[in-house]
Write an enzyme that holds these catalytic residues in place. Sequence first.
Site, PDB file in Angstrom:
ATOM      1  CD  GLU A  89      38.635  41.384  63.622  1.00 42.66           C
ATOM      2  OE1 GLU A  89      38.576  40.708  62.593  1.00 42.66           O
ATOM      3  OE2 GLU A  89      39.682  41.931  64.000  1.00 42.66           O
TER       4      GLU A  89
ATOM      5  CG  ASP B  10      39.187  48.990  61.070  1.00 44.65           C
ATOM      6  OD1 ASP B  10      39.644  48.566  62.149  1.00 44.65           O
ATOM      7  OD2 ASP B  10      38.843  48.260  60.119  1.00 44.65           O
TER       8      ASP B  10
ATOM      9  CG  ASP C 131      41.131  56.717  41.832  1.00 42.57           C
ATOM     10  OD1 ASP C 131      41.449  57.603  42.659  1.00 42.57           O
ATOM     11  OD2 ASP C 131      41.779  56.476  40.794  1.00 42.57           O
TER      12      ASP C 131
ATOM     13  CG  ASP D 123      42.310  44.821  63.399  1.00 46.76           C
ATOM     14  OD1 ASP D 123      41.553  44.292  62.582  1.00 46.76           O
ATOM     15  OD2 ASP D 123      43.499  44.491  63.545  1.00 46.76           O
TER      16      ASP D 123
ATOM     17  CG  HIS E  86      38.402  43.755  55.576  1.00 51.45           C
ATOM     18  ND1 HIS E  86      37.557  43.853  56.667  1.00 51.45           N
ATOM     19  CD2 HIS E  86      39.650  43.687  56.078  1.00 51.45           C
ATOM     20  CE1 HIS E  86      38.285  43.848  57.772  1.00 51.45           C
ATOM     21  NE2 HIS E  86      39.553  43.748  57.446  1.00 51.45           N
ATOM     22  CG  ASP E  87      39.753  40.097  57.346  1.00 52.07           C
ATOM     23  OD1 ASP E  87      40.517  40.714  56.589  1.00 52.07           O
ATOM     24  OD2 ASP E  87      39.640  40.343  58.559  1.00 52.07           O
TER      25      ASP E  87
END
Length: 539
Positions: free
Chosen positions: A244, A101, A24, A202, A316-317
């Site tokens: 993907e 993405d 951040d 994706d 991330h999954d």
Amino acid sequence: MDFTKKDWWKRAVIYQIYPKSFQDSDGDGIGDLPGIISRLDYLQKLGVDALWLCPVFASPQADNGYDISDYRAIDPMFGTMEDMRALIREAKARGIGILLDLVLNHTSDRHRWFREALKGRDNPFHDYYIWRDGEPGTPPNGMKATFGGPAWTWVPELGQYYFHQFAPQQPDLNWANPKVRQELYGVIRSWMAEGVAGFRLDVIDQVGKDPDLEVTANGPRLLEFLREMNRETFGGANLVTVGETWGANIERARQYSAPDGSIFSMVFQFEQMVLDQGPSKWEPRPMTLPALKKSIARWQQGLHGCGWNSLFWNNHDLPRIVSRWGDDGACRVQSAQALAVALHGLQGTPYIYQGEELGMTNAAYPLADLRDIESLNAYKDLRARGWSDAEAMAAIHRVGRDNARTPMQWSAGPNAGFTAGTPWMRINPNHTAVNAEAALADPGSVFYTYQKLIALRKTCPVFVEGDFTLLCPEDEQVFAYVRRGGGQALLAAVNLSGRPAAFPLPEEFSGAELLLATQGSPAPGALRPWEALLYCKKE
Ligand code: TEU
């Protein structure tokens, strides 16, 4: 990386960033593009060639950006278009490319196309989505959505259901409509014009679906659509494109990643990553090392010379690999290093998911600290199916996606150096010990193993070109293989267990150069717990 060289991505290592949780810069508790820019020097030091950013487009964030409401705009929480241009420029100056993405299978229900589509059956955008007539309470068929509930949602005003493979807030686009495809190709071309290095696409193997046949992945028109997309957009542009493809088998993967470049550069497939999954992702089954090795060997041999694979343990999954197949307690560093070596010695393009290079671990948070729509829905579903609170939470802690999404651990300081504000997601308390600052100060850290592996891929052609022979397939502790190509032979010998293992060095490698050893000088005939070795010799 020289992005003008043909097939540059075969020599590349890609680093995946979950922008919300990386860095951040403005104190709102959410990672952003200027934050990524501020960490480019760190990424350059690691040595990666490209960054895959999870979606940063305008989105209501029902699925953390995988629900896009405007493909051509950056979400204000991440910054502006100017920030994106600055990131592309600043990364390029360090030899690093940016991959975006693209979520082209579905949009957000807040996308203008869907808002229009809801206005009436004769609206020009209605046919951008997948509708079926019906009666309330009786969906067209029994298809289930990935995040729980039926895959069909009723719209009373229209007297119709729309199809969504994921959440109701993620209506599937109707790829059978040529106008939809042209809109999406326009989006791809506009980002190409911004100078990106490529795209991750994706769930792209779902766009040829036929919901009436209950077919989602690898549908009847899939290859036709993918080849058309390639021709109309990135075909011939020397970009990296990563499809993907959860549902790919080896034969399909050869088509998706054919060396003629007619579809994508590479597949991103999950066979290895679901070996320990039972009837659902929440119900595990035991995974053995021989089964993992067999699967990896099949893919290594099956794509050699005729396709290209992604190499990954995390994204991330997925839960953190060191907690999943390593030891996130006493042997955290050693097991993270062993897993790194085992993977990075293979053929394909390696991916490092943010924090993997630090050996970041899972985080067992209470329900109130979870953020992922999948986990939150699953908790309700599992409880409704009679699971106890403890059983449901144990499953989520083991495989939930939030494990991967906790903020990046930069330092031992407040909020791990991730934000000056209140983080959108709780920070793993182990950041006091597991963080980038500490790793950079320790020559024996996981970071430097990754750095070394990336450098080796650049200097030893066998990493990129070599074929694959599995050694000791039935051994339950040791993952060892030999690769030959580019005038070299490579031996990887990794103990993927916490017990010492016997491993006689194959005769032909007795005089070979020791490229990497994670625990100092090797002991003859044996591997220490979680020890990893790489040997290389001229052929
Ligand atoms: O994931 C595809 C996908 O099938 C996953 O949702 C998978 O089923 C799930 O993660 C298993 O736990 C992609 C993205 O990587 C994921 O983050 C998105 O939620 C999903 O597509 C929808 O866009």
